[in-house]
Design an enzyme around this catalytic site. Structure first.
Site, PDB file in Angstrom:
ATOM      1  N   ASP A   1      40.696 -78.036  28.188  1.00  0.00           N
ATOM      2  CA  ASP A   1      42.199 -78.281  27.594  1.00  0.00           C
ATOM      3  C   ASP A   1      42.621 -77.001  27.059  1.00  0.00           C
ATOM      4  O   ASP A   1      43.957 -77.009  26.986  1.00  0.00           O
ATOM      5  CB  ASP A   1      41.893 -79.399  26.483  1.00  0.00           C
ATOM      6  CG  ASP A   1      40.741 -79.157  25.413  1.00  0.00           C
ATOM      7  OD1 ASP A   1      40.119 -78.162  25.751  1.00  0.00           O
ATOM      8  OD2 ASP A   1      40.575 -80.149  24.771  1.00  0.00           O
TER       9      ASP A   1
ATOM     10  N   GLN B   1      36.479 -79.825  26.655  1.00  0.00           N
ATOM     11  CA  GLN B   1      35.506 -78.736  27.456  1.00  0.00           C
ATOM     12  C   GLN B   1      34.089 -79.186  27.318  1.00  0.00           C
ATOM     13  O   GLN B   1      33.901 -79.798  26.244  1.00  0.00           O
ATOM     14  CB  GLN B   1      35.622 -77.261  26.788  1.00  0.00           C
ATOM     15  CG  GLN B   1      36.979 -76.625  27.402  1.00  0.00           C
ATOM     16  CD  GLN B   1      37.053 -75.295  27.034  1.00  0.00           C
ATOM     17  OE1 GLN B   1      37.988 -74.945  25.839  1.00  0.00           O
ATOM     18  NE2 GLN B   1      36.158 -74.518  27.468  1.00  0.00           N
ATOM     19  N   HIS B   2      33.244 -78.648  27.731  1.00  0.00           N
ATOM     20  CA  HIS B   2      31.949 -78.639  27.546  1.00  0.00           C
ATOM     21  C   HIS B   2      30.840 -79.892  27.763  1.00  0.00           C
ATOM     22  O   HIS B   2      29.741 -79.790  27.777  1.00  0.00           O
ATOM     23  CB  HIS B   2      31.455 -77.899  26.225  1.00  0.00           C
ATOM     24  CG  HIS B   2      32.259 -76.736  25.775  1.00  0.00           C
ATOM     25  ND1 HIS B   2      32.311 -75.689  26.283  1.00  0.00           N
ATOM     26  CD2 HIS B   2      33.052 -76.688  24.782  1.00  0.00           C
ATOM     27  CE1 HIS B   2      33.109 -74.916  25.896  1.00  0.00           C
ATOM     28  NE2 HIS B   2      33.649 -75.501  24.713  1.00  0.00           N
TER      29      HIS B   2
END
Ligand code: ADP
Ligand code: 5SP
Length: 465
Positions: free
Chosen positions: A232, A71-72
Site C-alpha cells: 500500500d 503489507q507483510h
C-alpha cells in the site's frame, strides 16, 4: 474510453476506484469494511473486495486492474489452494521473539545487507518462524506463502480452491511485485530475487512464492489485464506521483513515512526499512503501529467526533500545557517496543483539560512520525516537502499541528484514496505502456509555525520506555 480499476485492500477496509485512462478522471468508487483484529481470515477481504467492486459498477467495465494492499500479512496456502489459518497481519506482534531469533541466527548487518530490512514482528518471515515454532502441524502443510495483495490478485484471476474458483488451485500462478516482496524479509530489492535460504530458515522448509513481476509487466485476467499490484505505501507513492524530494506521511491504521528514491537505502538500526517501490526504484520507510486509531481512541475517551476533537485540540496551546501522550496503544514497531502500552504524562490539575488531552493525542501521533522523517533524512534522503495523506490527514487539527511539529513544509493533497489511485495508475501503465501523468492537486499548505519544544517534550517522555 478505456477504464482501469485500482484497489486498496487496507487494514480497516477495501477501497476501489474506477478511473478513465486518458484523463485520470474518477468515474466511480466503492468501499467495504474489514473486520477488526490482527489475524483475519482472507475470505473477509475477498467478500469486501467484491462488495466494493459492485458498488463501483463491477469488474466488467475494466480494461486493466491492479490491487494494492496492506503489507507483510502472512497468507499460507496448502496444496489445494486453501488458506491454512487466518492471516497474521503487519500489526500482530506475537512474532517479536521470532524476529530476535532470526536476527541472532543470521546477524543484523547480514540481514540488512541481504534483504534491506532488519526483522521486526511485522515482517512476513518472522510470522513464518512463529508458525513453525507454535503451530508445526500448520507449518508442515504450507505449500505456498503469499501476501494479501498477491492472494486477492490470484482470486481475481479465477484461481483458488477447486470448489470456490473456476480455474482451481494453480499455486504457480501467484504473482506479486517488488514492493510487496521487499516487505517479506526474504527478498532482496537490490538483486530483485528471493533469498530462499532465509525463507527456509523461517518456515523450516521451502514453499512456492509468487512470481515477482516487473513494474510494467502484467498477466491476463478474465476480460482484463492484471498489473502486478503493490504494497500500500508503494502504491500511495505512485498515486501521489512522488519524486525525489517528496516525503509522504500517511496517517492510516499505520503511520508511515516514505520517500521514492533511485538508490537502495539500508539501515542496520532497523528504524528505516529499505523497501523497493512500485516503479523499479526504492522506498525507504518508517512505520509506526499507532496513527489514526490514536485519535479514534482519544475522541472516544472524550466523547466527541473527529471534527469536535479538532476543535478541542486547536483550542489548546502548542505543547498541550505539558501534557504528553506517548501513544503505544498497540505496542510499537518504531521504536521496536512490541509489548509497550500508551501513557499520558505531564498532567497537573491545571493541564488536565479536554483541549490539552485532545492536542496531546494529535501531537503524540505526529511526533512519532516527525522522528521518522528525521531518521529518513539522516540516511541522506532529500526532504523538500511532506505530503500528508491517509484518513486522519483530513483532520484540520492534524494539518495545523503538522505545521508545528515537522521541520519540513507540509502540503495536503486533495482528499482521496492514494493507494487505490496508485494501483489505478499502475493498471493504466500496464495497459498503455506509459506512466500516467494525471495531476495531483494540493488543498492545503499548513503554515510553517515551528515549535521544536513539542517534539523535544515528546522525545523526553518516549525515552522513558
Ligand atoms: N477527519 C478525521 N480525523 C481523524 N481521523 C479520521 C478522520 N477521518 C477518518 N479518520 C480515521 O482514519 C482511519 C482510516 O484511514 P485509512 O487511511 O483509510 O486507513 P487504512 O488504510 O489503514 O484502512 C480510521 O481510523 C478513521 O477513523
Ligand atoms: O506495515 C506497514 C508498512 O510497513 C503498514 O503500512 C501496512 O502496510 C498497513 O497499512 P495501512 O492499513 O495503515 O494502510
Amino acid at each position: 474510453m478505456a477504464r482501469v480499476i485500482g484497489v486498496d485492500s487496507s487494514t480497516q477496509s477495501c477501497k476501489v476506484v474506477v478511473r478513465d485512462v486518458a484523463s485520470g478522471e474518477l468515474v466511480a468508487s466503492g468501499r467495504a469494511s474489514h473486520p477488526n483484529g490482527t489475524e483475519v481470515d482472507p475470505a473477509h477481504w475477498w467478500t469486501a473486495l467484491n462488495q466494493a467492486l459492485e458498488q463501483a459498477g463491477g469488474l466488467e467495465q475494466a480494461d486493466a486492474v491492479s490491487v494494492g494492499g496492506q503489507q507483510h500479512g502472512m497468507v499460507v496456502l496448502d496444496t489445494e489452494g486453501r488458506v491454512i489459518r487466518p492471516a497474521l497481519l503487519w500489526n500482530d506482534t506475537r512474532s517479536a521473539q521470532a524476529a530476535l531469533d532470526l536476527i541472532a541466527e543470521v546477524g543484523a548487518e547480514a540481514f540488512v545487507e541481504r534483504t534491506g530490512v532488519l526483522p521486526v514482528a511485522s515482517f512476513t518471515a518472522t510470522k513464518l518462524r512463529w508458525l513453525r515454532d507454535h503451530e508445526p502441524e500448520n507449518a508442515a502443510k504450507v505449500a505456498a506463502v503469499c501476501l494479501p495483495h498477491d492472494w486477492l490478485s490470484w482470486r481475481l484471476r479465477g484461481y483458488g480452491p477447486a470448489d470456490e474458483s473456476p480455474l482451481g488451485p494453480q499455486l504457480h500462478e501467484l504473482v506479486t511485485d517488488r514492493s510487496d516482496a521487499s516487505g517479506t524479509a526474504y527478498f532482496s530489492g537490490k538483486s530483485d530475487a528471493y533469498d530462499r535460504e532465509l525463507l527456509i530458515l523461517a518456515l523450516g522448509h521451502d514453499a512456492i512464492l509468487p512470481r515477482v513481476l516487473g513494474a510494467t509487466e502484467s498477466v491476463p485476467g478474465p476480460g482484463f489485464v492484471l498489473a502486478p499490484g503493490a504494497g500500500d505505501n508503494a502504491a500511495a507513492a505512485l498515486g501521489l506521483d512522488a519524486h525525489p524530494g517528496d516525503v509522504a506521511v500517511s496517517l492510516g491504521t499505520s503511520g508511515t513515512v516514505f520517500a521514492a528514491t533511485d538508490v537502495a537505502v539500508g539501515d542496520a538500526t532497523g528504524t528505516v526499512a529499505g523497501f523497493a517501490d512500485a516503479t523499479g526504484g526504492f522506498l525507504p520507510l518508517v512505520c509506526t503501529l499507532n496513527a489514526a486509531r490514536v485519535l479514534d481512541a482519544v475522541a472516544g475517551l472524550l466523547g466527541v467526533n473527529h471534527d469536535e476533537l479538532a476543535e478541542l485540540a486547536l483550542a489548546a496551546e502548542p505543547g498541550a500545557g505539558g501534557a504528553v501522550l506517548v501513544p503505544y496503544f498497540e505496542g510499537e514497531r518504531t521504536p521496536n517496543l512490541p509489548d509497550a502500552t500508551a501513557t499520558f504524562s505531564g498532567l497537573t490539575l491545571a493541564s488536565t483539560t479536554r483541549p490539552n488531552l485532545a492536542r496531546a493525542a494529535v501531537e503524540g501521533m505526529l511526533c512519532g512520525l516527525a522522528a521518522g522523517v528525521s531518521a529518513v533524512q539522516e540516511l541522506g534522503v532529500e526532504a523538500k516537502r511532506i505530503l500528508l495523506i491517509g484518513g486522519a490527514a483530513a483532520n484540520p487539527a492534524v494539518q495545523t499541528i503538522a505545521g508545528q511539529v515537522f521541520s519540513v513544509p507540509v502540503q495536503v493533497p486533495s482528499p482521496g484514496e492514494y493507494v487505490a489511485d496508485g494501483a489505478a495508475r499502475q493498471a493504466a501503465w500496464a495497459l498503455t505502456g506509459q506512466r500516467p501523468t494525471w495531476p495531483v492537486e494540493m488543498v492545503a499548505s499548513p503554515a510553517v509555525d515551528s515549535h521544536p519544544e513539542i517534539l523535544a517534550n515528546y522525545l523526553a517522555a518516549a525515552a522513558r520506555y
